[in-house]
Design a protein around this motif. Sequence first.
Motif, PDB file in Angstrom:
ATOM      1  N   VAL A  79       0.866  -1.176   0.000  1.00 54.10           N
ATOM      2  CA  VAL A  79       0.000   0.000   0.000  1.00 54.10           C
ATOM      3  C   VAL A  79       0.901   1.223   0.000  1.00 54.10           C
ATOM      4  CG1 VAL A  79      -1.676   1.348   1.321  1.00 54.10           C
ATOM      5  CG2 VAL A  79      -1.924  -1.141   1.166  1.00 54.10           C
ATOM      6  N   VAL A  80       0.659   2.149  -0.925  1.00 49.68           N
ATOM      7  CA  VAL A  80       1.546   3.311  -1.031  1.00 49.68           C
ATOM      8  C   VAL A  80       0.776   4.607  -0.840  1.00 49.68           C
ATOM      9  CG1 VAL A  80       3.065   2.054  -2.612  1.00 49.68           C
ATOM     10  CG2 VAL A  80       1.334   3.591  -3.549  1.00 49.68           C
ATOM     11  N   PHE A  81       1.453   5.570  -0.295  1.00 53.56           N
ATOM     12  CA  PHE A  81       0.910   6.915  -0.174  1.00 53.56           C
ATOM     13  C   PHE A  81       1.408   7.726  -1.357  1.00 53.56           C
ATOM     14  CE2 PHE A  81      -0.706  10.581   2.069  1.00 53.56           C
ATOM     15  CZ  PHE A  81      -1.587  10.039   2.983  1.00 53.56           C
ATOM     16  N   ASP A  82       0.513   8.444  -1.976  1.00 52.50           N
ATOM     17  CA  ASP A  82       0.756   9.301  -3.140  1.00 52.50           C
ATOM     18  C   ASP A  82       0.547   8.533  -4.439  1.00 52.50           C
ATOM     19  OD1 ASP A  82       1.192  11.784  -1.900  1.00 52.50           O
ATOM     20  OD2 ASP A  82       3.253  11.242  -1.448  1.00 52.50           O
ATOM     21  N   ALA A  83       0.051   9.270  -5.419  1.00 48.31           N
ATOM     22  CA  ALA A  83      -0.320   8.679  -6.707  1.00 48.31           C
ATOM     23  C   ALA A  83       0.571   9.249  -7.796  1.00 48.31           C
ATOM     24  CB  ALA A  83      -1.789   8.967  -7.014  1.00 48.31           C
ATOM     25  N   VAL A  84       1.795   8.718  -7.878  1.00 53.52           N
ATOM     26  CA  VAL A  84       2.782   9.225  -8.833  1.00 53.52           C
ATOM     27  C   VAL A  84       2.415   8.791 -10.244  1.00 53.52           C
ATOM     28  CG1 VAL A  84       4.614   9.233  -7.119  1.00 53.52           C
ATOM     29  CG2 VAL A  84       4.264   7.202  -8.523  1.00 53.52           C
ATOM     30  N   PRO A  85       2.951   9.471 -11.266  1.00 52.58           N
ATOM     31  CA  PRO A  85       2.706   9.025 -12.639  1.00 52.58           C
ATOM     32  C   PRO A  85       3.072   7.556 -12.809  1.00 52.58           C
ATOM     33  CG  PRO A  85       3.796  11.166 -12.639  1.00 52.58           C
ATOM     34  CD  PRO A  85       3.795  10.685 -11.214  1.00 52.58           C
ATOM     35  N   GLY A  86       2.195   6.798 -13.452  1.00 52.43           N
ATOM     36  CA  GLY A  86       2.425   5.373 -13.630  1.00 52.43           C
ATOM     37  C   GLY A  86       1.815   4.506 -12.552  1.00 52.43           C
ATOM     38  N   ILE A  87       1.209   5.115 -11.537  1.00 52.05           N
ATOM     39  CA  ILE A  87       0.627   4.315 -10.454  1.00 52.05           C
ATOM     40  C   ILE A  87      -0.497   3.435 -10.990  1.00 52.05           C
ATOM     41  CG2 ILE A  87      -1.080   6.044  -9.746  1.00 52.05           C
ATOM     42  CD1 ILE A  87       0.954   3.691  -7.432  1.00 52.05           C
ATOM     43  N   ASP A  88      -1.191   3.888 -12.030  1.00 51.62           N
ATOM     44  CA  ASP A  88      -2.264   3.082 -12.599  1.00 51.62           C
ATOM     45  C   ASP A  88      -1.726   1.767 -13.157  1.00 51.62           C
ATOM     46  OD1 ASP A  88      -0.912   4.654 -14.454  1.00 51.62           O
ATOM     47  OD2 ASP A  88      -2.656   4.923 -15.756  1.00 51.62           O
ATOM     48  N   ALA A  89      -0.588   1.839 -13.856  1.00 48.54           N
ATOM     49  CA  ALA A  89       0.021   0.614 -14.393  1.00 48.54           C
ATOM     50  C   ALA A  89       0.494  -0.300 -13.266  1.00 48.54           C
ATOM     51  CB  ALA A  89       1.184   0.963 -15.312  1.00 48.54           C
ATOM     52  N   SER A  90       1.044   0.283 -12.208  1.00 43.56           N
ATOM     53  CA  SER A  90       1.519  -0.518 -11.078  1.00 43.56           C
ATOM     54  C   SER A  90       0.371  -1.236 -10.384  1.00 43.56           C
ATOM     55  CB  SER A  90       2.259   0.382 -10.078  1.00 43.56           C
ATOM     56  OG  SER A  90       3.443   0.908 -10.638  1.00 43.56           O
ATOM     57  N   ILE A  91      -0.764  -0.566 -10.277  1.00 41.60           N
ATOM     58  CA  ILE A  91      -1.935  -1.187  -9.652  1.00 41.60           C
ATOM     59  C   ILE A  91      -2.483  -2.300 -10.546  1.00 41.60           C
ATOM     60  CG2 ILE A  91      -4.351  -0.776  -9.033  1.00 41.60           C
ATOM     61  CD1 ILE A  91      -3.463   1.974  -7.958  1.00 41.60           C
ATOM     62  N   LYS A  92      -2.583  -2.040 -11.825  1.00 44.93           N
ATOM     63  CA  LYS A  92      -3.130  -3.043 -12.752  1.00 44.93           C
ATOM     64  C   LYS A  92      -2.251  -4.290 -12.828  1.00 44.93           C
ATOM     65  CE  LYS A  92      -5.577   0.178 -15.790  1.00 44.93           C
ATOM     66  NZ  LYS A  92      -5.672   0.733 -17.169  1.00 44.93           N
ATOM     67  N   SER A  93      -0.925  -4.106 -12.697  1.00 46.86           N
ATOM     68  CA  SER A  93      -0.005  -5.250 -12.777  1.00 46.86           C
ATOM     69  C   SER A  93       0.072  -6.029 -11.473  1.00 46.86           C
ATOM     70  CB  SER A  93       1.393  -4.764 -13.155  1.00 46.86           C
ATOM     71  OG  SER A  93       1.983  -4.048 -12.071  1.00 46.86           O
ATOM     72  N   GLY A  94      -0.450  -5.456 -10.389  1.00 44.63           N
ATOM     73  CA  GLY A  94      -0.365  -6.104  -9.091  1.00 44.63           C
ATOM     74  C   GLY A  94       0.859  -5.719  -8.299  1.00 44.63           C
ATOM     75  N   LEU A  95       1.735  -4.874  -8.874  1.00 43.23           N
ATOM     76  CA  LEU A  95       2.931  -4.431  -8.162  1.00 43.23           C
ATOM     77  C   LEU A  95       2.556  -3.632  -6.926  1.00 43.23           C
ATOM     78  CD1 LEU A  95       6.031  -4.535  -8.520  1.00 43.23           C
ATOM     79  CD2 LEU A  95       5.886  -2.313  -9.652  1.00 43.23           C
ATOM     80  N   VAL A  96       1.492  -2.831  -7.032  1.00 41.61           N
ATOM     81  CA  VAL A  96       0.937  -2.074  -5.913  1.00 41.61           C
ATOM     82  C   VAL A  96      -0.511  -2.494  -5.751  1.00 41.61           C
ATOM     83  CG1 VAL A  96       0.240   0.224  -5.141  1.00 41.61           C
ATOM     84  CG2 VAL A  96       2.494  -0.114  -6.172  1.00 41.61           C
TER      85      VAL A  96
END
Length: 331
Positions: free
Chosen positions: A258-275
């Motif tokens: 779980v991360v604080f802040d929504a940096v550019p690319g966070i959408d890809a990280s969430i979709k891939s399961g990294l975050v």
Amino acid sequence: MMITRRRLLLNAAGLSGIGLMATTLPLNLARAAGKPVVALLPGVVDPFYFTMKRGADKAAEEEGVELMFQIPKAWNVTEQVPILKAVIAKKPDVLLISPVDKDQLIQPLKEAADAGIKVITVDTYIGEGKYQTGAGKADFPLSYVASDNTEGGRIAARALAKAVGEKGSVYCENNKPGISSTDQRMVGFEEELKKYPNIKILKTQYNEDDANKAAAHVAAVLAREPDLAGIFGANTFSGMGASEGVKKAGKTGAVKVVVFDAVPGIDASIKSGLVDLAIAQKPAEMGYVGVKFASDLIKGKTIPTWQGTGFVVMDKSNIDQEDVRQYIYSN
């Protein structure tokens, strides 16, 4: 893959070189035109603060004020204080600042106030963040505009507890002690997790805003705690490093992040399961409200001593929704 602040600097190359007097008009012309001057001094080169500036720019245009802006290259007192002193010498009407240390910035900011510059803190604070109380040496700023970071930590704790099935070992990957916002997130996170008896809270790791150190911490913690179930990254670089460390260890999906802040690319990280989940702040709103408050002060109006700006929680279920995606930060 190495993760460094330099990558963010390069991504923000169009803005990172902005000078101290980055205004639409030269200051002498702005003042000659009767335009008040507001200075914005953030904490570090980061999409969060560039997003904040865009909100500040919008309010400055609406209010007819001139905005000064420079962003330090690193999050530390030795970078921010010299810029602050240069700002004080230019005597803006109001200073909006994200103090990089809640104690060491008290005296430099008192110098600004003593010079007749009205001080508002945004995102982070000095002292205890309680202003205009008549008590303590750090109550002189006129307002604090930010997220409720303690509540943000609680939100992170509840999300991580759910993700790990309310059992196992978890820890907070953090920047460094003495930063008001991340200190509060850690406190809220650890307090909320006490409600879950089957979750073991490990010692917080401090990475000094270095994503590579955060990634190394993950490897070290996994060596000691092979049943590590989850990590809370308390700021941009902590979250980036933690997720990369989990990936390097081959634990993506097994160790929840779980991360604080929504940096550019966070959408890809969430979709891939990294975050697994990201907690987005609203920095554009902070900048916008900060400049609106500054304009009110210039007009002789009274402003609130505290203004919260809220959060948006992002995960796989909503990351493609436009009303959520709009809160991903950008350079």
